[in-house]
Scaffold this motif. Sequence first.
Motif, mmCIF file in Angstrom:
data_model
loop_
_atom_site.group_PDB
_atom_site.id
_atom_site.type_symbol
_atom_site.label_atom_id
_atom_site.label_comp_id
_atom_site.label_asym_id
_atom_site.label_seq_id
_atom_site.Cartn_x
_atom_site.Cartn_y
_atom_site.Cartn_z
ATOM 1 N N LYS A 4 -8.841 3.275 -4.337
ATOM 2 C CA LYS A 4 -9.572 2.043 -4.644
ATOM 3 C C LYS A 4 -8.823 1.189 -5.665
ATOM 4 O O LYS A 4 -8.952 -0.037 -5.692
ATOM 5 C CB LYS A 4 -10.967 2.392 -5.176
ATOM 6 C CG LYS A 4 -11.878 1.196 -5.381
ATOM 7 C CD LYS A 4 -13.234 1.652 -5.879
ATOM 8 C CE LYS A 4 -14.163 0.458 -6.083
ATOM 9 N NZ LYS A 4 -15.487 0.891 -6.591
ATOM 10 N N ILE A 63 -6.304 -3.369 -1.930
ATOM 11 C CA ILE A 63 -7.595 -2.959 -1.358
ATOM 12 C C ILE A 63 -8.728 -3.678 -2.085
ATOM 13 O O ILE A 63 -9.051 -3.356 -3.233
ATOM 14 C CB ILE A 63 -7.792 -1.426 -1.470
ATOM 15 C CG1 ILE A 63 -6.585 -0.676 -0.899
ATOM 16 C CG2 ILE A 63 -9.082 -0.999 -0.775
ATOM 17 C CD1 ILE A 63 -6.325 -0.918 0.562
ATOM 18 N N HIS A 103 -12.831 -4.283 1.550
ATOM 19 C CA HIS A 103 -12.033 -3.327 2.325
ATOM 20 C C HIS A 103 -12.424 -1.896 1.980
ATOM 21 O O HIS A 103 -12.561 -1.049 2.875
ATOM 22 C CB HIS A 103 -10.539 -3.515 2.030
ATOM 23 C CG HIS A 103 -9.977 -4.782 2.583
ATOM 24 N ND1 HIS A 103 -8.834 -5.380 2.082
ATOM 25 C CD2 HIS A 103 -10.401 -5.585 3.600
ATOM 26 C CE1 HIS A 103 -8.589 -6.470 2.777
ATOM 27 N NE2 HIS A 103 -9.521 -6.631 3.690
ATOM 28 N N TYR A 104 -12.590 -1.633 0.685
ATOM 29 C CA TYR A 104 -12.883 -0.265 0.261
ATOM 30 C C TYR A 104 -14.226 0.203 0.825
ATOM 31 O O TYR A 104 -14.365 1.345 1.277
ATOM 32 C CB TYR A 104 -12.881 -0.154 -1.262
ATOM 33 C CG TYR A 104 -13.196 1.238 -1.732
ATOM 34 C CD1 TYR A 104 -12.255 2.262 -1.613
ATOM 35 C CD2 TYR A 104 -14.449 1.558 -2.263
ATOM 36 C CE1 TYR A 104 -12.542 3.554 -1.999
ATOM 37 C CE2 TYR A 104 -14.740 2.850 -2.653
ATOM 38 C CZ TYR A 104 -13.782 3.853 -2.522
ATOM 39 O OH TYR A 104 -14.081 5.130 -2.904
ATOM 40 N N ILE A 154 0.837 -1.202 0.000
ATOM 41 C CA ILE A 154 0.000 0.000 0.000
ATOM 42 C C ILE A 154 0.876 1.257 0.000
ATOM 43 O O ILE A 154 0.638 2.201 -0.761
ATOM 44 C CB ILE A 154 -0.956 0.005 1.220
ATOM 45 C CG1 ILE A 154 -1.974 -1.131 1.086
ATOM 46 C CG2 ILE A 154 -1.669 1.349 1.343
ATOM 47 C CD1 ILE A 154 -2.808 -1.367 2.340
#
Length: 434
Positions: free
Chosen positions: A178, A183, A187-188, A160
């Motif tokens: 996104k 991700i 998760h988003y 990330i």
Amino acid sequence: MKKNYYRQLAFLGMLLIILFGFQKYRSNEKEDFSDVRFISNNPKNSHLAEFDPNELDGKQWRNLGFTEKQTTTILNYKKIVGGKFLSKDQFKKCFAVSAEKFSELEPYLILPENNGDSKSSRYNRVEKKSITVSRKFNPDLYNINDWVKMGFSERQAEAIVKYKNYLGGSFVSKEKFKECFIISEEHYKKLSCFLILPEKTPASFNHHVKNSIVNTTKIHYRPFDPNLLDAEGWKSLGFSDKQSQTIVNYRDRNLKGSFKNLEDIQKCFVISPEKFEELKPFIRLNPTTVANRYNNTRTETTQQEKTDFSKVDLNTITFKQLLEFGFDEKAAGSMIGFRKKLGGFVNREQILTTYNIDPELTRKLLSVAQLNTSNIPKYTLFDAPEEWLKNHPYFKYSADKIIFYRLTEKDERKLWKLLKIKPEYEARMKLYLK
């Protein structure tokens, strides 16, 4: 007459005995054996319960009915696939597990059906970490430890942060956040409402900002001649090291030493439209500088062309020498990159398969230059390092099979048969084998 009579009587008696015995044999065929039970050599395990195959040791596999050799193969296969079975489908592919044995064990395996199944599996529910967030936050300010505390693994957190740096040190928008492959959609959805970021990516966002260092200090521009600036000069205008060097290379190689007009500067892909508009009022193109740099470059090129390519080895020829011979940057980069992946060219035909090259120009180079293959590393299928197999262009698609089959098979001819490789691919691979 009496003698004949007794003979006939004896014959009839024997015939009756035979008929009686046959009749009894026929009646025995209809005897009821429904209560008879045969003992099987391989009775099914009636004591099986749900289990995680990743937690079993050799003894436990043998208790499930596998032989010593089969158990060794299963444990080796688990190492090859990354040290963990990720799905029933993956476990089924282990050739030590027959179709019948898999059918017997399948209902008890605590694994998802396949690698993409993450919704109904008890196994995934145990392994999956939950992401926790309780307040709004700016992801640009988060480091690796912050992402780990949120619930991501260390490797995910590193990815990330690396993605953020790729974008230039900022996620820019929720839209860009996104797009980070780490991700997931789930998760988003959980993080979206907590992100302190704009919803949409600004129209002015430039992908090439990824190479720059975010600079918060305001730049005070002064008039400058772009043909007199070196890499340090371009850095002082707000460009990164890599961007600055790209601009210098673009000017000296693509434009033969000088920017002739404003349009030449505008076409340089690392200079965004916004940055060009900032620089435009301060650019001073001097016709004398343009002419001098152009003439100097022509002189340097003439001197460089004196290189004797008949003494140059194709396995050591440099990027600069390829440009000198007439290749463009894209073709030269492709040839050097392909050679590096192979570990060196074994024959001249390989070079002609390089992407982005001019075949005619390449044939001209091949007819002049030498090819020394004495320093190329070669191995057998049995001692080739795993990393080498997985990265080599000719072996990487068969690397996992080679690594797996060579654990148990020590005959090279049988190993080739197990690999089932097309003859033309096998011939290419043998170029790099002892």
